[in-house]
Structures are given as structure tokens and as C-alpha cells.
Design an enzyme around this catalytic site. Structure first.
Site, PDB file in Angstrom:
ATOM      1  N   VAL A 110       0.868  -1.174   0.000  1.00 19.18           N
ATOM      2  CA  VAL A 110       0.000   0.000   0.000  1.00 19.18           C
ATOM      3  C   VAL A 110       0.906   1.225   0.000  1.00 19.18           C
ATOM      4  O   VAL A 110       1.827   1.318   0.820  1.00 19.18           O
ATOM      5  CB  VAL A 110      -0.942   0.029   1.218  1.00 19.18           C
ATOM      6  CG1 VAL A 110      -1.955   1.153   1.071  1.00 19.18           C
ATOM      7  CG2 VAL A 110      -1.662  -1.301   1.404  1.00 19.18           C
ATOM      8  N   SER A 111       0.642   2.164  -0.892  1.00 19.99           N
ATOM      9  CA  SER A 111       1.579   3.272  -1.084  1.00 19.99           C
ATOM     10  C   SER A 111       1.703   4.168   0.140  1.00 19.99           C
ATOM     11  O   SER A 111       2.817   4.523   0.547  1.00 19.99           O
ATOM     12  CB  SER A 111       1.165   4.107  -2.294  1.00 19.99           C
ATOM     13  OG  SER A 111      -0.107   4.709  -2.099  1.00 19.99           O
ATOM     14  N   ASP A 112       0.571   4.554   0.754  1.00 20.07           N
ATOM     15  CA  ASP A 112       0.689   5.462   1.896  1.00 20.07           C
ATOM     16  C   ASP A 112       1.228   4.751   3.134  1.00 20.07           C
ATOM     17  O   ASP A 112       1.960   5.349   3.928  1.00 20.07           O
ATOM     18  CB  ASP A 112      -0.627   6.184   2.197  1.00 20.07           C
ATOM     19  CG  ASP A 112      -1.814   5.268   2.374  1.00 20.07           C
ATOM     20  OD1 ASP A 112      -1.657   4.046   2.188  1.00 20.07           O
ATOM     21  OD2 ASP A 112      -2.908   5.771   2.698  1.00 20.07           O
ATOM     22  N   CYS A 113       0.902   3.473   3.301  1.00 21.23           N
ATOM     23  CA  CYS A 113       1.487   2.709   4.410  1.00 21.23           C
ATOM     24  C   CYS A 113       2.997   2.587   4.227  1.00 21.23           C
ATOM     25  O   CYS A 113       3.763   2.667   5.197  1.00 21.23           O
ATOM     26  CB  CYS A 113       0.857   1.322   4.493  1.00 21.23           C
ATOM     27  SG  CYS A 113      -0.910   1.345   4.830  1.00 21.23           S
TER      28      CYS A 113
ATOM     29  N   GLU B 224       4.464   6.223   4.951  1.00 16.46           N
ATOM     30  CA  GLU B 224       4.460   6.593   6.370  1.00 16.46           C
ATOM     31  C   GLU B 224       5.433   5.727   7.167  1.00 16.46           C
ATOM     32  O   GLU B 224       6.100   6.215   8.092  1.00 16.46           O
ATOM     33  CB  GLU B 224       3.042   6.479   6.935  1.00 16.46           C
ATOM     34  CG  GLU B 224       2.017   7.410   6.305  1.00 16.46           C
ATOM     35  CD  GLU B 224       2.283   8.891   6.572  1.00 16.46           C
ATOM     36  OE1 GLU B 224       3.051   9.207   7.504  1.00 16.46           O
ATOM     37  OE2 GLU B 224       1.726   9.727   5.839  1.00 16.46           O
TER      38      GLU B 224
END
Length: 764
Positions: free
Chosen positions: A483-486, A489
């Protein structure tokens, strides 16, 4: 008494892990556990929720909190502070509130370094699992008495006053969820007029008052066909031959959003087999209870396009219905008869199962999410009731179950990594490093162990998969789906922690592993400059015309999202600072294009639409943070000025912010109806304004908002659960139970660090 177990793989030989089950969280009922006082505490929490279920519809996730606070002998020893009218906000008052929050938040950490929490809210998650276990004959073994009791408790707790169930716990009643939950109650043993406070009778009345069960939406028709309450003729065609199409076609499965692809993959198998479970006396009774005429007399093909108006968020365009009709009238009759049933249908079914087994193996039989999980379980059982695949699926069912004071529900899938990455940043922002050093050390270790170290197995491109090496998932490493945002972050956390002494926060991650994370972020950037969530956004957006799901939107193809783009900007800006020569030009181009995307996505009122949180407040926080991280300022960027103006104009009388979930569905800003603000959304707005330099112009709006957060803190140091603040696919809301702890802490930390430490007292 229910107990949560962490990192436990059990003794089932059908379960396996890539990292010794780090992050795994499973509930277990122990009849001998708990003192009479502990049991009374749980019962009081259950009763309190039920009595107030129409006021606060999301639970407070108390059972796990009771357990961990008891295990760690937690006691809040720091006295609370409240700020009176006209009283000054001092650094001391904020620091006290922060320390109380950090003390409580630290206690909620599990032994493996993550923070277990509920991630649920949709009311169509659990019933299909009950249907699946009923059809396969495993209902009693998977859901013994104590499990059934909690499943029913959840159903009763979230029945609306009109007798129906919403798409999610805060939603208006819809046919889809009302039908599913009614059948679920009946399968679990309730009579036609049984259930708490006449739950079954009220639900059945709602169904008949709103057009009858034949008006259930398409997913409902599929599950009722599996059960034998409907005929498969009531469903639009889902030919498994779709998976044999050549890859150059625009509507090839590889071009679909992964969630859509992996839902309709097992659905097409069940449809292609026309699978129907055992027609038991209960199924015959359900036909009589739900249908308005005898089963044999229903004109099933005429029900295909029926959908209750309450369910209809995304009406089918005419072209879509024409395609369904063409497939139904001309194509399916050919594919289901000789010779095509032998030449194509059987081969197509084998192809679909090949893909299902591949996805199962590469997710350790967790699968990408709970909707897909149940369908894949059933497909594996239909293929081979005694096969290893079905047994491995059953072994991973506990990963999805969660128990709270409102009963047992299903997670979408766990939010272990996502929550941990946010909490780490919140704790780092407090500057209380010596206080939280041991907590950060464990969290750092969890993040490092949770990174995906390999791509999907074999020729993954032929299985429509993207690279995953170097990524982080939403939940744990075993889940496997990047997952890109995971990823962004978590990468940011590793970079921030690498700047601190290892004796305080542990050894930093190896540079090569950081490079792998950068590689995957760079690989995901789309043509517009934004980032999708899971896979490159290569399909044309007009394919959304073929969205078959009436209650969700933007489900067919992958999109580029403001939040994912902002997270990636922030991570890569920090990476560039620490590793300036690694893929330097590519990183710089990525950031420049991503900034242009954020500016392009701003709406006319200055806000940004949030795809994963509610809604314009969430999107604006992310967008402002991303723009500022890239070097933009209030003075040199019109987008920041407009974004700040949006947040300032939506501040409420009590000093906070409060946005309705209707904003997500209607795509326009809708304030909360009640006068009280939402603490989580207030925290997002505070941080967005702080990053945009509001304290240099007029800090008064920030002081007012922080006063609200301080005064809302509860005795133990946390904040109350209010409205849901998560969302997906425009119309379905999601509860992130840790948000009420994470974001107020983070906002106070940023306020103290950036404002108060330079100004000892502030009058409001």
C-alpha cells in the site's frame, strides 16, 4: 471471558507465517478467565453501549483496553487539567495533557510493538461468513455458542430504529444489509419472530415495506443465490471466461482495481458453477418469509435490475445494463451448453481457481480483505471440500474476528502497520523521547519486521500483480499487499528514527531496505503525478461506467489519491535529505510532479477531497502537509492560501471542526448536525494550519481548537469515541478505533513544539 492473543500462530499445521506471526491478533474465549469484577466491568460496558447505541453508534473498543490496562496495572497518576473561559493556555498545561495521553497510549502497545485496535464498521462484512460456514457445514465448529452470542449482539446493537441495517454503523437502513443481517440471525438460531426487541420481525417488516427481498442489490442477489433463496437467473452474468481475455483489451482483469478484481474472481467461479448450497428446511422457510410469492413462480430474470432506492448510490448507466442483458440473453446460453461448456467454461473455471490459489498462497491465506476472503473460502470448498486450501483458509479466519463491547465483527483487515506508523510520528512529535524510548524501540522493531522483503512469487506479472519488495502493508507482513501510503508513512518512521541515538530507539534500518521502499514509491507514480493506493493506475477512468456495485463508487479502476501522494512527498523529501544522491533526479522529478498533482486536485472552495478519511478536512490536512514538505509556503503558493482559508472558514463556534460522513458521499462539505465538534477532525485541522504557518499570522484559531482538545481529554488520558472518521469508495464509512488516541496527541505535540515552547502563555 474473551482474551486477545498477540503473535500466536496456534498449533494448526495449516497455518504458516513469513515473520513468526508478528502483528497477528486473535480473540479467544476462555470460560475460566476473568474475575467477577472484570466480568462485571465488561457487562456494564456492553449495557452502556446498547442503551446509548443511537447516540454514539461506534463502539469504544473497550474489551481489549480493559485487558491490556489490567495486564500492565495501568493507573493514570498525572492529574488532568481543564482550561476555563479566558484562562491562558500554558506550556505546562499542554505538557501535562500530553504526558497523560502518552502514558495511556504507551500502555496500549502490545508486546510485539504494535497497537491492536478495531478496524471495522460496515454491516455487510459478517453475514456472508456465516452463510459460507452454513453452506460448507462448518457453522457449529467455527462459531460455537459464545461466538454466536457475540455475533448476534453486534447485529442487535447496530439495528436501526426503523428495523433495518445501514451499509455501515452510522448509515441509513438499506435492503442489502437488512436482508443479510436478517438471514444471519435466522441461521444463528433466531426464530422468525425472535431476536432482541423483536429484531427479526422488525427487520422482515422493513424488507417487505421497501419492495421486498427481490430489490436487494447485486451482491445480495449473489449470496441469496448461493444459499438457494434466489435462483442464479436473478444475477447479472459474471462469466469466468473474462479471465481468459487477451491482456491488450481495455477491460482486461489486470486493469481493474485489485479489490474489484479479487471480489469478482471467486464470484465468477461460483457463478460459472451455478453453485447452490444445500436446500435445508431453514432455506425453504426463508424463501417463504422473504419472498412475496412462491419461489417457483418468481420471474427471476426480471429481478436482475431491481434495486431498492435506499441502496442506490451508483445507478447503473444504460450502457452497463445493455451489456448485462446481451451477456444474459446471447452469451451465457452458449457458454453453458455443449460444446462451449467443455471447450471454454471448464477451462475458464480452472483459470480462475489458479488465480485464487495464487492470491491465497501469497497472502498466507489471509487474502486482500474480508469480502474477498469469504468468497475465496467458498470457492476453494466448492472445488474440493477436503482440500488443503480450504483448511488453510479456515486456519486464518481468526485474523479477521474482533470482539468489542458491541459484540463480534469482522475487520476489513487489520490496521496494525498503519496505526503504528502514525503513533510513532505522534510520539516523536512530543519531544518526550526519554519518556517514550522503550515504546519507540518496540514500535521501531515492529515496523522493521513488518516490511515486505520479496515480490509476489513466480511470474507475478502474469498474475496481474505489481512489485511488493520494500513495501509495507496496511496490516502485517503476512498480508503481503503493498500500500503506497502505508509504505510512505512507515518509511518516514524509519528515517525519523534513524536520526535518533540507537541506544534510545534501536538500530536503524539498513539503507538497502530503504532503497527498496523508495523504488516501489517511484514505480507507483501515475501520469498525473499522483499515487494510487495499491497498483499503478494504468486503466482509463471511463471504465467506471461498468461499476456493477450499486452502493460504492470508483471501484473498477485504480485512481491517484491526494493522501497517498502527500505521504509519498513527505517521505521522499526526508529521504532526499538523508540520502541526497540515491536516484536523485528521479526523486526530484517525482516530488515536482506530485506537487503539481496536489495543486490540480484542489477544489474551488480551497479544500481537497479525502478518499480514506472524512473528508475535506482530512484531505486538506494531507495536501497542506505535502505541499509544505515540498518547500511551498503560504506566501509563495496560492493553493496553500486557499486551503488555509477553507479550514478557517469551517471552524465551529466551540473552536473545533466537525464534518459529516455525508461529505464523502455527496462530495461537498457537509458539517456535523450536532453542535459539538469532532476531536479527530479538529486535530487534523490544527496540524494542517500549523504546517501552513498559521501561528505566524494569527494563532487564535489554533488556541481555541487546542483548548477544546485539552478539555475533552478523559480521566485515563484518552479521548471519547465520536463519529466515524474513516471511509472507502466514497460511500462506506470505517472506524479506526485508535484515531481518538493518535491524532489529539499528535496535534497537541505539534502545537506545543511549534508554538508554546517559543511563547510561555497564551490568552484566549
Amino acid at each position: 471471558m474473551w482474551k486477545l492473543k498477540i503473535g500466536d500462530g496456534g498449533k494448526d499445521r495449516n497455518i504458516f507465517s513469513t515473520n513468526n506471526f508478528v502483528g497477528r491478533q486473535t480473540w479467544e474465549f476462555d470460560p475460566d478467565a476473568g474475575t467477577s469484577q472484570e466480568k462485571a466491568q465488561v457487562e456494564a460496558a456492553r449495557q452502556h453501549f446498547y442503551d446509548n447505541r443511537f447516540e454514539v453508534k461506534a463502539c469504544s473498543d473497550l474489551l481489549w483496553r480493559f485487558q491490556i490496562l489490567k495486564e500492565k496495572n495501568f493507573k493514570q497518576t498525572i492529574e488532568s487539567v481543564k482550561i476555563k473561559d479566558e484562562e491562558e493556555i500554558s506550556e505546562e498545561n499542554v505538557a501535562i495533557t500530553l504526558r497523560r495521553a502518552v502514558h495511556h497510549l504507551s500502555t496500549l502497545q502490545s508486546n510485539d510493538g504494535h497497537w491492536p485496535a478495531l478496524n471495522a464498521g460496515p454491516l455487510f462484512y459478517f453475514p456472508p461468513l456465516v452463510f459460507c460456514m452454513y453452506v460448507t457445514g462448518h457453522l457449529d465448529s467455527i462459531f460455537p455458542y459464545e461466538y454466536r452470542k457475540e455475533i448476534l449482539r453486534y447485529i442487535y446493537c447496530h439495528q436501526n430504529e426503523d428495523g433495518g441495517w445501514g451499509l455501515h454503523v452510522e448509515g441509513h437502513s438499506i435492503m442489502f444489509c437488512t436482508v443479510l443481517n436478517y438471514i444471519c440471525m435466522r441461521i444463528l438460531g433466531e426464530g422468525p419472530n425472535g431476536g432482541k426487541e423483536d429484531a427479526c420481525a422488525r427487520a422482515r417488516k422493513w424488507i417487505h415495506d421497501h419492495g421486498s427481498v427481490t430489490h436487494v442489490s447485486s451482491w445480495g442477489k449473489i449470496w441469496l443465490s448461493v444459499l438457494g433463496i434466489f435462483d442464479w437467473c436473478a444475477s447479472n452474468p459474471m462469466p469466468p471466461e473474462f479471465w481468459m481475455l487477451p491482456s491488450f483489451l481495455l477491460k482486461h482483469p489486470a486493469k481493474m482495481l485489485c479489490y474489484c478484481r479479487l471480489v469478482y474472481m471467486p464470484m465468477s467461479y461460483l457463478y460459472g458453477k451455478r453453485f447452490v448450497g444445500p436446500i435445508t428446511p431453514l432455506i425453504l422457510m426463508l424463501r417463504e418469509e422473504l419472498l412475496t410469492q412462491p419461489y417457483e413462480k418468481v420471474n427471476w430474470k426480471k429481478t436482475r435490475h431491481l434495486c431498492a432506492k435506499e441502496d442506490l448510490y451508483y445507478p447503473h448507466p444504460l450502457i452497463q445494463d445493455l451489456i448485462w442483458d446481451s451477456l444474459y440473453i446471447f452469451v451465457e446460453p452458449l457458454l453453458t451448453h455443449w460444446p462451449f461448456n467443455k471447450l471454454l467454461r471448464e477451462k475458464a473455471l480452472q483459470t480462475v481457481m489458479k488465480h485464487i490459489h495464487y492470491e491465497d498462497e501469497n497472502s498466507r491465506y489471509i487474502t486482500i480483505g474480508c469480502v474477498e476472503k469469504v468468497l475465496c473460502i467458498l470457492a476453494c470448498w466448492v472445488e474440493d471440500p477436503n482440500g488443503d486450501a480450504f483448511k488453510k483458509h479456515l486456519a486464518r479466519l481468526p485474523d479477521y474476528l474482533w470482539v468489542s463491547e458491541d459484540g463480534m465483527t469482522l475487520h476489513s483487515f487489520g490496521s496494525q502497520t498503519w496505526d503504528a506508523s502514525l503513533i510513532i510520528q505522534a510520539l516523536l512529535a512530543t519531544n518526550l523521547i526519554e519518556d517514550v524510548g522503550p515504546i519507540l524501540t518496540k514500535a521501531h522493531e515492529f515496523i522493521k519486521k513488518s516490511q515486505v522483503r520479496d515480490n509476489p512469487s513466480g511470474d507475478f506479472k502474469s498474475m496481474y500483480r505489481h512489485i511488493s519488495k520494500g513495501s509495507w502493508t496496511f496490516s502485517d507482513k503476512d498480508h503481503g499487499w503493498q500500500v503506497s501510503d502505508c509504505t510512505a508513512e512507515s518509511l518516514k518512521c524509519c528515517l525519523l528514527l534513524s536520526m535518533l541515538p540507537p541506544e534510545i530507539v534501536g538500530e536503524k534500518m539498513e539503507p538497502e531496505m530503504l532503497y527498496d521502499s523508495v523504488n516501489i514509491l517511484l514505480s507507483l507514480q501515475g501520469k498525473k503525478g499522483g499515487l494510487p493506493a495499491w497498483e499503478p493506475s494504468e486503466a482509463v477512468e471511463w471504465l467506471e461506467l461498468f461499476n456493477p456495485i450499486e452502493f460504492l463508487e470508483e471501484i473498477v479502476v485504480e485512481r491517484e489519491y491526494v493522501e497517498c501522494t502527500s505521504s509519498a512527498i513527505q517521505a521522499l523529501v526526508l529521504f532526499k535529505k538523508l540520502y541526497p544522491e540515491h536516484r536523485k533526479k528521479e526523486v526530484e522529478n517525482f516530488i515536482a510532479n506530485a506537487v503539481r498533482f496536489l495543486e490540480y486536485k484542489q477544489t474551488s472552495d480551497g479544500s481537497w477531497y479525502g478518499n480514506w478519511g472524512i473528508c475535506f478536512t482530512y484531505g486538506s490536512w494531507f495536501a497542506l502537509n505535502g505541499l509544505v514538505a515540498a518547500g511551498k509556503t503560504y506566501d509563495n503558493c496560492a493553493a496553500i492560501r486557499k486551503g488555509v482559508e477553507f479550514l478557517l472558514t469551517t471552524q465551529r463556534e466551540d473552536g473545533g471542526w466537525g464534518e459529516s460522513h455525508l461529505s464523502s458521499s455527496k462530495k461537498i462539505y457537509v458539517p456535523l448536525e450536532r453542535s459539538q465538534s469532532n476531536i479527530v477532525q479538529t486535530s487534523w485541522a490544527i496540524m494542517g494550519l500549523i504546517h501552513a504557518g498559521q501561528m505566524e499570522r494569527d494563532p487564535t484559531p489554533l488556541h481555541r481548537a487546542v483548548k477544546l482538545i485539552i478539555n475533552f481529554q478523559q480521566e485515563e488520558g484518552d479521548w471519547p469515541q465520536q463519529e466515524l472518521t474513516g471511509v472507502f469508495m466514497k460511500n462506506c464509512m470505517l472506524q479506526y478505533a485508535m484515531y481518538r488516541d493518535i491524532f489529539p496527541t499528535w496535534a497537541l505535540a505539534e502545537y506545543r513544539r511549534r508554538i508554546l515552547l517559543a511563547s510561555p502563555a497564551v490568552a484566549i
